[in-house]
Design an enzyme around this catalytic site. Structure first.
Site, PDB file in Angstrom:
ATOM      1  N   LYS A 192     -13.783 -66.283   3.247  1.00 56.95           N
ATOM      2  CA  LYS A 192     -13.146 -65.316   2.354  1.00 56.95           C
ATOM      3  C   LYS A 192     -12.767 -66.013   1.056  1.00 56.95           C
ATOM      4  O   LYS A 192     -11.977 -66.959   1.048  1.00 56.95           O
ATOM      5  CB  LYS A 192     -11.899 -64.731   3.012  1.00 56.95           C
ATOM      6  CG  LYS A 192     -11.132 -63.785   2.100  1.00 56.95           C
ATOM      7  CD  LYS A 192      -9.988 -63.114   2.821  1.00 56.95           C
ATOM      8  CE  LYS A 192      -9.205 -62.219   1.858  1.00 56.95           C
ATOM      9  NZ  LYS A 192      -8.114 -61.522   2.524  1.00 56.95           N
ATOM     10  N   ARG A 202      -5.806 -53.565  -2.858  1.00 60.21           N
ATOM     11  CA  ARG A 202      -4.423 -54.020  -3.015  1.00 60.21           C
ATOM     12  C   ARG A 202      -3.484 -52.866  -3.311  1.00 60.21           C
ATOM     13  O   ARG A 202      -2.339 -52.862  -2.848  1.00 60.21           O
ATOM     14  CB  ARG A 202      -4.353 -55.114  -4.078  1.00 60.21           C
ATOM     15  CG  ARG A 202      -5.019 -56.379  -3.554  1.00 60.21           C
ATOM     16  CD  ARG A 202      -4.826 -57.558  -4.454  1.00 60.21           C
ATOM     17  NE  ARG A 202      -5.477 -58.734  -3.858  1.00 60.21           N
ATOM     18  CZ  ARG A 202      -5.657 -59.876  -4.490  1.00 60.21           C
ATOM     19  NH1 ARG A 202      -5.237 -60.013  -5.740  1.00 60.21           N
ATOM     20  NH2 ARG A 202      -6.250 -60.877  -3.877  1.00 60.21           N
ATOM     21  N   LYS A 249     -16.930 -62.663   2.744  1.00 64.03           N
ATOM     22  CA  LYS A 249     -16.249 -61.643   1.949  1.00 64.03           C
ATOM     23  C   LYS A 249     -15.897 -62.206   0.593  1.00 64.03           C
ATOM     24  O   LYS A 249     -15.323 -63.301   0.543  1.00 64.03           O
ATOM     25  CB  LYS A 249     -14.985 -61.209   2.695  1.00 64.03           C
ATOM     26  CG  LYS A 249     -14.085 -60.269   1.938  1.00 64.03           C
ATOM     27  CD  LYS A 249     -12.820 -60.093   2.697  1.00 64.03           C
ATOM     28  CE  LYS A 249     -11.900 -59.215   1.877  1.00 64.03           C
ATOM     29  NZ  LYS A 249     -10.607 -59.071   2.476  1.00 64.03           N
TER      30      LYS A 249
HETATM   31  C1  PBG Z   1      -5.569 -59.293   2.388  1.00 62.85           C
HETATM   32  C2  PBG Z   1      -6.854 -58.581   2.442  1.00 62.85           C
HETATM   33  C3  PBG Z   1      -7.693 -58.328   1.367  1.00 62.85           C
HETATM   34  C4  PBG Z   1      -8.759 -57.629   1.855  1.00 62.85           C
HETATM   35  C5  PBG Z   1      -8.585 -57.476   3.232  1.00 62.85           C
HETATM   36  N1  PBG Z   1      -7.398 -58.073   3.586  1.00 62.85           N
HETATM   37  C6  PBG Z   1      -7.586 -58.602  -0.072  1.00 62.85           C
HETATM   38  C7  PBG Z   1      -6.805 -59.732  -0.563  1.00 62.85           C
HETATM   39  O1  PBG Z   1      -7.005 -60.862  -0.113  1.00 62.85           O
HETATM   40  O2  PBG Z   1      -5.975 -59.470  -1.415  1.00 62.85           O
HETATM   41  C8  PBG Z   1      -9.907 -57.187   0.988  1.00 62.85           C
HETATM   42  C9  PBG Z   1     -10.327 -55.827   1.148  1.00 62.85           C
HETATM   43  C10 PBG Z   1     -11.055 -55.216   0.012  1.00 62.85           C
HETATM   44  O3  PBG Z   1     -10.946 -55.536  -1.181  1.00 62.85           O
HETATM   45  O4  PBG Z   1     -11.769 -54.299   0.344  1.00 62.85           O
HETATM   46  N2  PBG Z   1      -5.322 -60.134   3.448  1.00 62.85           N
END
Ligand code: PBG
Ligand code: ZN
Length: 329
Positions: A192, A202, A249
């Site tokens: 990630k 967010r 991701k």
């Molecule tokens: C936070 C989280 C994020 C996503 C899933 N869990 C974003 C972040 O790290 O701020 C991303 C999901 C998306 O943008 O579709 N733990």
């Protein structure tokens, strides 16, 4: 004329179908869901067509419509009402898992996001240290393990830690096993990245990081986009600690990472087409600069071509219709 003809195989739909290396199927998709404690009426998520912040009442009906549309795998994000510094309450999300399970039995496969950013007052993915300058790794991991155990106890099929702390997979696996949840899988957000493609999420999850210095953003815990080798180290470590499914991701900007890791680490690989990626496609289509269905299918084809076995997409609930229409036309 001799030589290689590439066009002969492109002449007819029949030949193109036979020649294809990638075939999309609805059973490879996972639909993210948001459920918000205390929300009275469900709210559309800005930038993501057909995606809502669901109320505890509207959630199950949406899942039932998705099952009817041929999607039976979900990734649930619970958003509790009251943000805290620590001593989090995982009961709201666990309750939602239990309610879905009671209503739907095993018809739906349910993964539950494990993180703290929707719970914390500052929007970071973990607990802060005493000085409130850093995200405290150990305290965060302990809390994540409690959350995972609560969700498993409520009937989750899978827990999906998205926090990026060190050592969380091992701690979660140990907590699940100690709780008698050996059958509950872990899908790790192993690769990630610290990305700008998380915007709509967010707002939807109330998970925007706030602070200064090390707390200005998530750069101290998510992978630097310019350090792909960290993704390999993270994935190898998470697999060794007991992750069942590994994830890359976002998707499109990291196809190189997906291709390399999926080819060399023999675990199921999922890819998360993030909220910002999805919104970008929808904006192109809305501006008349692209066809929504084609853009969607092309990105999904790219994920599968690069080696993903599973695709997490905000448009998963449209997958069967899009795939069928493309095959028929
Ligand atoms: C936070 C989280 C994020 C996503 C899933 N869990 C974003 C972040 O790290 O701020 C991303 C999901 C998306 O943008 O579709 N733990
Ligand atoms: Zn988080």
């Amino acid at each position: 004329m001799g030589g290689l003809s590439l066009r002969r195989l492109r002449r007819s739909p029949a030949l193109r179908a036979l020649a294809r290396e990638v075939t999309l199927a609805p059973d490879k998709f996972i639909q993210p869901l948001f459920v918000v404690e205390g929300l009275r009426e469900r709210e559309p998520v800005n930038g993501l067509a057909g995606v809502y912040r669901e109320t505890p009442e509207s959630l199950a009906a949406q899942v039932e419509r998705d099952l009817d549309a041929g999607i039976d795998k979900f990734l649930l994000f619970g958003v509790p009402r009251t943000p805290r510094e620590r001593d989090f309450d995982h009961g709201f999300t666990a309750g939602q898992v239990g309610a879905l399970r009671a209503r739907l039995g095993r018809a739906a496969w349910l993964a539950v996001d494990v993180c703290l950013c929707a719970h914390t007052v500052h929007g970071h993915c973990g607990v802060l240290d005493e000085a409130r300058e850093h995200v405290d790794n150990g305290a965060t991991v302990a809390e994540l393990a409690l959350a995972a155990r609560a969700y498993a106890g409520a009937g989750a099929d899978c827990v999906a830690p998205s926090d990026m702390m060190d050592g969380r997979i091992g701690a979660i696996r140990a907590a699940l096993d100690a709780g008698g949840h050996e059958a509950v899988a872990i899908m790790s957000y192993a690769a990630k990245f610290h990305s700008g493609f998380y915007g709509p999420f967010r707002t939807a999850a109330g998970a925007t990081p706030r602070g200064s210095g090390a707390l200005a953003d998530r750069a101290t815990y998510q992978i630097d986009p310019a350090r792909a080798r960290d993704a390999r180290l993270s994935a190898e470590r998470d697999a060794a600690e007991g992750a069942d499914i590994l994830m890359v991701k976002p998707g499109l900007p990291y196809l190189d990472v997906l291709k390399e890791l999926a080819a060399s680490i023999p675990r199921p690989w999922a890819v998360y087409q993030t909220s910002g990626e999805q919104a970008a496609l929808e904006l192109l289509a809305r501006e008349g600069l692209g066809d929504a269905a084609r853009l969607q299918l092309e990105t999904w084809t790219a994920f599968q071509r690069a080696g993903a076995q599973a695709i997490i997409s905000y448009a998963a609930r449209r997958a069967r219709a899009l795939i069928d229409r493309a095959a028929g036309g």
